[in-house]
Design a protein around this motif. Structure first.
Motif, PDB file in Angstrom:
ATOM      1  N   HIS A  12       0.813  -1.220   0.000  1.00  0.00           N
ATOM      2  CA  HIS A  12       0.000   0.000   0.000  1.00  0.00           C
ATOM      3  C   HIS A  12       0.850   1.276   0.000  1.00  0.00           C
ATOM      4  O   HIS A  12       0.305   2.368   0.061  1.00  0.00           O
ATOM      5  CB  HIS A  12      -0.923  -0.009   1.223  1.00  0.00           C
ATOM      6  CG  HIS A  12      -1.912  -1.133   1.227  1.00  0.00           C
ATOM      7  ND1 HIS A  12      -3.054  -1.117   0.452  1.00  0.00           N
ATOM      8  CD2 HIS A  12      -1.916  -2.323   1.895  1.00  0.00           C
ATOM      9  CE1 HIS A  12      -3.721  -2.243   0.659  1.00  0.00           C
ATOM     10  NE2 HIS A  12      -3.068  -2.992   1.524  1.00  0.00           N
ATOM     11  N   ARG A  13       2.172   1.117  -0.051  1.00  0.00           N
ATOM     12  CA  ARG A  13       3.111   2.235  -0.090  1.00  0.00           C
ATOM     13  C   ARG A  13       2.934   3.189   1.094  1.00  0.00           C
ATOM     14  O   ARG A  13       2.846   4.410   0.943  1.00  0.00           O
ATOM     15  CB  ARG A  13       3.018   2.971  -1.427  1.00  0.00           C
ATOM     16  CG  ARG A  13       3.321   2.035  -2.593  1.00  0.00           C
ATOM     17  CD  ARG A  13       3.486   2.737  -3.910  1.00  0.00           C
ATOM     18  NE  ARG A  13       3.735   1.758  -4.972  1.00  0.00           N
ATOM     19  CZ  ARG A  13       3.937   2.046  -6.248  1.00  0.00           C
ATOM     20  NH1 ARG A  13       3.910   3.314  -6.637  1.00  0.00           N
ATOM     21  NH2 ARG A  13       4.160   1.101  -7.131  1.00  0.00           N
ATOM     22  N   VAL A  14       2.919   2.592   2.255  1.00  0.00           N
ATOM     23  CA  VAL A  14       2.757   3.322   3.513  1.00  0.00           C
ATOM     24  C   VAL A  14       4.088   3.337   4.249  1.00  0.00           C
ATOM     25  O   VAL A  14       4.757   2.294   4.329  1.00  0.00           O
ATOM     26  CB  VAL A  14       1.657   2.659   4.381  1.00  0.00           C
ATOM     27  CG1 VAL A  14       1.636   3.251   5.782  1.00  0.00           C
ATOM     28  CG2 VAL A  14       0.308   2.825   3.714  1.00  0.00           C
ATOM     29  N   PRO A  15       4.506   4.452   4.822  1.00  0.00           N
ATOM     30  CA  PRO A  15       5.788   4.511   5.540  1.00  0.00           C
ATOM     31  C   PRO A  15       5.852   3.586   6.755  1.00  0.00           C
ATOM     32  O   PRO A  15       4.840   3.345   7.428  1.00  0.00           O
ATOM     33  CB  PRO A  15       5.887   5.977   5.973  1.00  0.00           C
ATOM     34  CG  PRO A  15       5.064   6.717   4.969  1.00  0.00           C
ATOM     35  CD  PRO A  15       3.920   5.796   4.655  1.00  0.00           C
ATOM     36  N   VAL A  16       7.068   3.082   7.004  1.00  0.00           N
ATOM     37  CA  VAL A  16       7.364   2.225   8.162  1.00  0.00           C
ATOM     38  C   VAL A  16       8.474   2.889   8.954  1.00  0.00           C
ATOM     39  O   VAL A  16       9.531   3.202   8.401  1.00  0.00           O
ATOM     40  CB  VAL A  16       7.814   0.822   7.709  1.00  0.00           C
ATOM     41  CG1 VAL A  16       8.272  -0.005   8.907  1.00  0.00           C
ATOM     42  CG2 VAL A  16       6.697   0.124   6.958  1.00  0.00           C
ATOM     43  N   ILE A  17       8.233   3.109  10.243  1.00  0.00           N
ATOM     44  CA  ILE A  17       9.227   3.766  11.099  1.00  0.00           C
ATOM     45  C   ILE A  17       9.593   2.811  12.240  1.00  0.00           C
ATOM     46  O   ILE A  17       8.761   2.532  13.111  1.00  0.00           O
ATOM     47  CB  ILE A  17       8.707   5.088  11.689  1.00  0.00           C
ATOM     48  CG1 ILE A  17       8.187   6.027  10.597  1.00  0.00           C
ATOM     49  CG2 ILE A  17       9.801   5.772  12.494  1.00  0.00           C
ATOM     50  CD1 ILE A  17       6.690   5.974  10.411  1.00  0.00           C
ATOM     51  N   PRO A  18      10.812   2.266  12.260  1.00  0.00           N
ATOM     52  CA  PRO A  18      11.208   1.389  13.372  1.00  0.00           C
ATOM     53  C   PRO A  18      11.284   2.172  14.678  1.00  0.00           C
ATOM     54  O   PRO A  18      11.713   3.336  14.708  1.00  0.00           O
ATOM     55  CB  PRO A  18      12.595   0.886  12.947  1.00  0.00           C
ATOM     56  CG  PRO A  18      12.684   1.144  11.472  1.00  0.00           C
ATOM     57  CD  PRO A  18      11.868   2.362  11.235  1.00  0.00           C
ATOM     58  N   TYR A  19      10.906   1.511  15.764  1.00  0.00           N
ATOM     59  CA  TYR A  19      10.908   2.136  17.091  1.00  0.00           C
ATOM     60  C   TYR A  19      11.463   1.151  18.104  1.00  0.00           C
ATOM     61  O   TYR A  19      11.012   0.006  18.179  1.00  0.00           O
ATOM     62  CB  TYR A  19       9.490   2.548  17.488  1.00  0.00           C
ATOM     63  CG  TYR A  19       9.389   3.285  18.807  1.00  0.00           C
ATOM     64  CD1 TYR A  19       9.334   4.675  18.837  1.00  0.00           C
ATOM     65  CD2 TYR A  19       9.346   2.602  20.017  1.00  0.00           C
ATOM     66  CE1 TYR A  19       9.237   5.369  20.031  1.00  0.00           C
ATOM     67  CE2 TYR A  19       9.254   3.277  21.219  1.00  0.00           C
ATOM     68  CZ  TYR A  19       9.203   4.662  21.224  1.00  0.00           C
ATOM     69  OH  TYR A  19       9.116   5.340  22.428  1.00  0.00           O
ATOM     70  N   GLY A  20      12.483   1.588  18.870  1.00  0.00           N
ATOM     71  CA  GLY A  20      13.061   0.729  19.898  1.00  0.00           C
ATOM     72  C   GLY A  20      12.784   1.253  21.287  1.00  0.00           C
ATOM     73  O   GLY A  20      11.758   0.962  21.893  1.00  0.00           O
ATOM     74  N   ALA A  21      13.699   2.082  21.812  1.00  0.00           N
ATOM     75  CA  ALA A  21      13.525   2.655  23.143  1.00  0.00           C
ATOM     76  C   ALA A  21      13.087   4.117  23.090  1.00  0.00           C
ATOM     77  O   ALA A  21      12.792   4.711  24.122  1.00  0.00           O
ATOM     78  CB  ALA A  21      14.827   2.536  23.937  1.00  0.00           C
ATOM     79  N   VAL A  60       7.253  11.718   9.867  1.00  0.00           N
ATOM     80  CA  VAL A  60       7.107  12.969   9.117  1.00  0.00           C
ATOM     81  C   VAL A  60       6.239  12.809   7.874  1.00  0.00           C
ATOM     82  O   VAL A  60       5.788  13.800   7.305  1.00  0.00           O
ATOM     83  CB  VAL A  60       8.486  13.549   8.741  1.00  0.00           C
ATOM     84  CG1 VAL A  60       9.247  13.954   9.982  1.00  0.00           C
ATOM     85  CG2 VAL A  60       9.300  12.562   7.912  1.00  0.00           C
ATOM     86  N   GLN A  61       6.007  11.575   7.425  1.00  0.00           N
ATOM     87  CA  GLN A  61       5.097  11.335   6.310  1.00  0.00           C
ATOM     88  C   GLN A  61       3.976  10.376   6.699  1.00  0.00           C
ATOM     89  O   GLN A  61       3.401   9.688   5.859  1.00  0.00           O
ATOM     90  CB  GLN A  61       5.872  10.799   5.100  1.00  0.00           C
ATOM     91  CG  GLN A  61       6.867  11.801   4.533  1.00  0.00           C
ATOM     92  CD  GLN A  61       7.561  11.311   3.277  1.00  0.00           C
ATOM     93  OE1 GLN A  61       7.049  10.464   2.567  1.00  0.00           O
ATOM     94  NE2 GLN A  61       8.737  11.857   2.996  1.00  0.00           N
ATOM     95  N   GLY A  62       3.652  10.356   7.999  1.00  0.00           N
ATOM     96  CA  GLY A  62       2.630   9.440   8.475  1.00  0.00           C
ATOM     97  C   GLY A  62       3.156   8.018   8.520  1.00  0.00           C
ATOM     98  O   GLY A  62       4.355   7.782   8.591  1.00  0.00           O
ATOM     99  N   GLY A  63       2.236   7.054   8.478  1.00  0.00           N
ATOM    100  CA  GLY A  63       2.655   5.655   8.439  1.00  0.00           C
ATOM    101  C   GLY A  63       2.484   4.928   9.749  1.00  0.00           C
ATOM    102  O   GLY A  63       1.786   5.371  10.666  1.00  0.00           O
TER     103      GLY A  63
END
Length: 471
Positions: free
Chosen positions: A76-85, A96-99
């Motif tokens: 679906h061409r949606v942003p993915v932002i990894p998150y750790g701590a 910054v571009q949603g997701g």
């Protein structure tokens, strides 16, 4: 040279289609979260930027979970932002571009300890402190210590280092292999447990420091090191920061294998005294640690004490028990949060430049002089044993002129560092904050090559878009 950073981000959201949301909810149930409080927690860090939160958060527990999310996002061409701590200082985790924010903090298992080979394989959500607790009976430890109890996946993604880097290196030297989910949702493995290889392109080094823009790191194989027979720590105060840094330069140039060598300016010492109720002399200070046999530690410490005295060092104090050392290093690790309390309600604009050791005294001295002349509250801490130091400018977020002043000071500092053969970031990474500085440092041609790599591996720009450089 880079101009002041615009803190008002032009957010270009790419909405998540209902079909993707339904697929994630069906797969993850309660681990798929859209509550505002959860999204806001995953949409802010310690940077000076503000951005809307991600549209959703998925709490992953395995590489397969991450691959499912990324495959859906790719479709679906949606942003993915990894998150750790969530400990980034440069805006790495801002949507910054949603997701969708992919939270790997539940991927917290030590998968394989090979004590005979001095290696360990962990899931990306294992933190450095957790790892050392779990392997303490092996006689080994993992030395990379950025201060915050960051996840090892995040530390790999930002090529972190910290207080022990002068002796043990950075994540670049200590990551042997990775499991990565690519932008298409494919799972690849880079590297091996062997200490070296000449097999093809070094994809491990490509991913280490890529800040989530090329893939999501889900597993990490790391080098371990034997616990030293003897450990001793010491503090020493100086009348000015120049004398403290000159002492560090002498230590390094003499080849003393010091394990940690940290600078705190007078403001930083004042802050940790208040926060941790210490009685340190409120002057520029070096906090040092020595590892090795009892004889080698004594020899190292004796040499350093003599060098410090030659440069006017006073109040040399030892911390030989684990409790005393822990108290000192805990205070050092609290320095950033302690420093923020010097000006309640402030935000910090930070830098972390790194220079060749011969240019360190000049870089620190001029940074201090410029901050004092500007009248902007600030403090300096640094892993000065390898030429890396941090300046935090404490600004009132409601006063644009203070933000502008902080960025001007930051720009001047980075300009000097690059001119001296150094870098705009020794360990924090580029993120949002240092994109212009990257061009100044690497040059337009090198940044164009980085963009080509990004385009080849992530053609739809879904992997943490807007970080390192804007496409």
């Amino acid at each position: 040279m880079n101009t002041a950073v615009d803190f008002t981000l032009n957010v270009l959201p790419r909405p998540m289609p209902a079909a993707m949301s339904e697929a994630l909810r069906a797969r993850f149930g309660e681990r798929f979260a859209t509550a505002l409080a959860v999204r806001e927690q995953h949409g802010r860090d310690e940077s000076p930027f503000d951005a809307p939160p991600p549209e959703a958060v998925v709490f992953c527990e395995s590489t397969e979970d991450v691959a499912f999310v990324v495959a859906a996002a790719a479709e679906h061409r949606v942003p993915v932002i990894p998150y750790g701590a969530g400990s980034s200082l440069e805006g790495h985790l801002l949507a910054v571009q949603g997701g969708v924010s992919v939270d790997v903090s539940r991927m917290a298992r030590v998968l394989r300890l090979d004590a005979d080979d001095l290696t360990v394989t962990v899931q990306a959500g294992v933190t450095r402190m957790q790892l050392n607790r779990e392997i303490k009976d092996s006689g080994l430890f993992f030395p990379i210590d950025p201060g915050a109890d960051a996840t090892l996946g995040g530390m790999s993604a930002t090529r972190a280092s910290g207080t022990n880097a002068v002796r043990y290196g950075t994540m670049r030297e200590n990551v042997l292999a990775l499991t990565v989910v690519t932008a298409s949702g494919e799972v690849i493995r880079t590297g091996t447990r062997a200490r070296k290889s000449s097999a093809g392109y070094d994809l491990t080094r490509l991913m280490v420091g890529s800040e989530g823009t090329l893939g999501v790191i889900t597993e990490v194989t790391l080098k371990l090191h034997p616990l030293p027979e003897s450990v001793a720590a010491a503090v020493c105060s100086f009348d000015d920061a120049t004398a403290a840094v000159d002492t560090v330069i002498a230590i390094i140039q003499m080849g003393v294998p010091i394990a940690r060598c940290e600078l705190m300016d007078a403001n930083a010492v004042i802050a940790v005294n208040r926060h941790d109720k210490l009685g340190l002399a409120e002057k520029p200070m070096l906090l040092m640690e020595f590892h090795g046999s009892e004889a080698s530690v004594a020899e190292q410490a004796g040499t350093v004490q003599e060098l410090a005295a030659e440069h006017g060092g006073t109040a040399f104090q030892w911390a030989t028990t684990p409790e005393e050392r822990t108290r000192l290093w805990t205070a050092r690790h609290h320095a950033f949060l302690s420093g923020l309390q010097l000006r309640p309600g402030c935000r910090a604009v930070t830098t972390d430049c790194c220079v060749p050791i011969s240019g360190l005294a000049d870089a620190v001295t001029q940074a201090l002089a410029e901050a004092e002349a500007a009248g902007l509250p600030h403090f300096i801490v640094g892993h000065v044993g390898d030429g890396n130091f941090h300046v935090a400018y404490l600004i009132d977020p409601a006063l644009p002129e203070e933000r502008e002043a902080a960025e001007r000071l930051n720009q001047q500092l980075v300009q000097r560092a690059i001119a001296a053969g150094g870098t705009c970031t020794g360990e924090h990474g580029i993120g949002l904050h240092k994109q212009g500085f990257l061009v100044d440092e690497a040059g337009a041609g090198a940044v164009a090559m980085m963009r080509q790599i990004k385009q080849a591996l992530d053609p739809h720009n879904i992997m943490n878009p807007g970080k390192i450089f804007a496409l």
